[in-house]
Motif scaffolding. Structure first.
Motif, PDB file in Angstrom:
ATOM      1  N   VAL A  32      -4.452  -4.038  38.081  1.00  0.00           N
ATOM      2  CA  VAL A  32      -5.806  -3.910  38.660  1.00  0.00           C
ATOM      3  C   VAL A  32      -6.847  -4.076  37.561  1.00  0.00           C
ATOM      4  N   MET A  33      -6.604  -3.462  36.402  1.00  0.00           N
ATOM      5  CA  MET A  33      -7.530  -3.597  35.283  1.00  0.00           C
ATOM      6  C   MET A  33      -7.659  -5.046  34.836  1.00  0.00           C
ATOM      7  N   LEU A  34      -6.540  -5.773  34.802  1.00  0.00           N
ATOM      8  CA  LEU A  34      -6.584  -7.193  34.452  1.00  0.00           C
ATOM      9  C   LEU A  34      -7.415  -7.980  35.461  1.00  0.00           C
ATOM     10  N   ALA A  35      -7.243  -7.669  36.741  1.00  0.00           N
ATOM     11  CA  ALA A  35      -8.018  -8.354  37.781  1.00  0.00           C
ATOM     12  C   ALA A  35      -9.505  -8.042  37.646  1.00  0.00           C
ATOM     13  N   VAL A  36      -9.840  -6.775  37.407  1.00  0.00           N
ATOM     14  CA  VAL A  36     -11.245  -6.379  37.233  1.00  0.00           C
ATOM     15  C   VAL A  36     -11.841  -7.115  36.030  1.00  0.00           C
ATOM     16  N   SER A  37     -11.079  -7.178  34.965  1.00  0.00           N
ATOM     17  CA  SER A  37     -11.547  -7.845  33.756  1.00  0.00           C
ATOM     18  C   SER A  37     -11.833  -9.322  34.020  1.00  0.00           C
ATOM     19  N   PHE A  38     -10.905  -9.990  34.683  1.00  0.00           N
ATOM     20  CA  PHE A  38     -11.084 -11.420  34.975  1.00  0.00           C
ATOM     21  C   PHE A  38     -12.283 -11.650  35.892  1.00  0.00           C
ATOM     22  N   ALA A  91     -15.637 -13.669  34.960  1.00  0.00           N
ATOM     23  CA  ALA A  91     -15.993 -14.840  35.773  1.00  0.00           C
ATOM     24  C   ALA A  91     -17.410 -14.680  36.342  1.00  0.00           C
ATOM     25  N   TYR A  92     -17.727 -13.483  36.819  1.00  0.00           N
ATOM     26  CA  TYR A  92     -19.070 -13.227  37.354  1.00  0.00           C
ATOM     27  C   TYR A  92     -20.122 -13.391  36.256  1.00  0.00           C
ATOM     28  N   LEU A  93     -19.862 -12.808  35.084  1.00  0.00           N
ATOM     29  CA  LEU A  93     -20.817 -12.896  33.981  1.00  0.00           C
ATOM     30  C   LEU A  93     -21.005 -14.341  33.512  1.00  0.00           C
ATOM     31  N   VAL A  94     -19.928 -15.101  33.487  1.00  0.00           N
ATOM     32  CA  VAL A  94     -20.038 -16.520  33.123  1.00  0.00           C
ATOM     33  C   VAL A  94     -20.842 -17.268  34.182  1.00  0.00           C
ATOM     34  N   ALA A  95     -20.552 -17.000  35.452  1.00  0.00           N
ATOM     35  CA  ALA A  95     -21.259 -17.678  36.550  1.00  0.00           C
ATOM     36  C   ALA A  95     -22.746 -17.351  36.570  1.00  0.00           C
ATOM     37  N   LEU A 131     -13.802 -17.400  29.127  1.00  0.00           N
ATOM     38  CA  LEU A 131     -12.681 -17.132  30.025  1.00  0.00           C
ATOM     39  C   LEU A 131     -11.349 -17.434  29.349  1.00  0.00           C
ATOM     40  N   VAL A 132     -11.383 -18.201  28.251  1.00  0.00           N
ATOM     41  CA  VAL A 132     -10.181 -18.532  27.487  1.00  0.00           C
ATOM     42  C   VAL A 132     -10.024 -17.613  26.286  1.00  0.00           C
ATOM     43  N   ALA A 133     -11.111 -17.410  25.560  1.00  0.00           N
ATOM     44  CA  ALA A 133     -11.039 -16.716  24.272  1.00  0.00           C
ATOM     45  C   ALA A 133     -10.481 -15.300  24.382  1.00  0.00           C
ATOM     46  N   LEU A 134     -11.014 -14.507  25.291  1.00  0.00           N
ATOM     47  CA  LEU A 134     -10.610 -13.097  25.352  1.00  0.00           C
ATOM     48  C   LEU A 134      -9.171 -12.911  25.823  1.00  0.00           C
ATOM     49  N   PRO A 135      -8.740 -13.554  26.914  1.00  0.00           N
ATOM     50  CA  PRO A 135      -7.341 -13.385  27.299  1.00  0.00           C
ATOM     51  C   PRO A 135      -6.354 -13.972  26.286  1.00  0.00           C
TER      52      PRO A 135
END
Length: 176
Positions: free
Chosen positions: A83-89, A93-97, A164-168
């Motif tokens: 769930v934490m991974l999903a929240v993070s993604f 994604a929202y912040l990038v958008a 979206l690439v760098a952090l993961p």
């Protein structure tokens, strides 16, 4: 209004602690309340040698939440981590958008759950069974981790789609 102006005023406490140092009181209060990273998200990094302490705020938030998480969902830590991974993604994604600027992704607790969540998963796996790796397997993981860090550094960034690439990828490299 006067109250908020006082929070933006220079903090004499910082002058006492670190001579020549200056940081607005609002940042000092945020750092003392373990919310320094959120101050950086909303106001940018302070012009202070204390600015790197934003990461300590994230750690302290984890230390405050972790006992509650274990107590409530201790038998389902992998699910909590997923769930934490999903929240993070979703957060990233929202912040990038929405064209977030640095450090709105970098210092955002919700956007940086990956390392904590992956650490939780790794801890559960190691607790369930011992991981024995040969020297060759260790070397391969090290080389893989270095390669992933190079890719993250080359193609990742702190803002925009590359975030979206760098952090993961950084998290993946550290897990390796």
């Amino acid at each position: 209004v006067a109250w908020s102006q006082n929070l933006s005023a220079r903090n004499p406490l910082m002058q006492f602690v670190i001579p020549g140092e200056s940081m607005p009181l609002k940042y000092t209060l945020a750092f003392l309340l373990f919310a320094g990273n959120w101050a950086c998200v909303f106001w940018g990094f302070p012009q202070s040698s204390a600015a790197p302490l934003w990461s300590v705020s994230m750690e302290e938030q984890f230390y405050l939440a972790w006992p509650l998480i274990v107590r409530r969902w201790g038998s389902n830590l992998v699910t909590v981590a997923l769930v934490m991974l999903a929240v993070s993604f979703v957060t990233r994604a929202y912040l990038v958008a929405t064209d977030a600027v640095h450090p709105q992704i970098w210092a955002n607790t919700l956007a940086r759950f990956d390392p904590i969540a992956c650490g939780m998963i790794l801890a559960v796996v190691v607790k369930r069974r011992e991981i024995v790796l040969s020297g060759l397997a260790r070397a391969a993981l090290l080389l893989f981790g270095i390669a992933v860090l190079v890719v993250a550094g080359r193609y990742g960034a702190l803002t925009g789609a590359p975030a979206l690439v760098a952090l993961p990828f950084g998290t993946l490299a550290c897990m390796a």
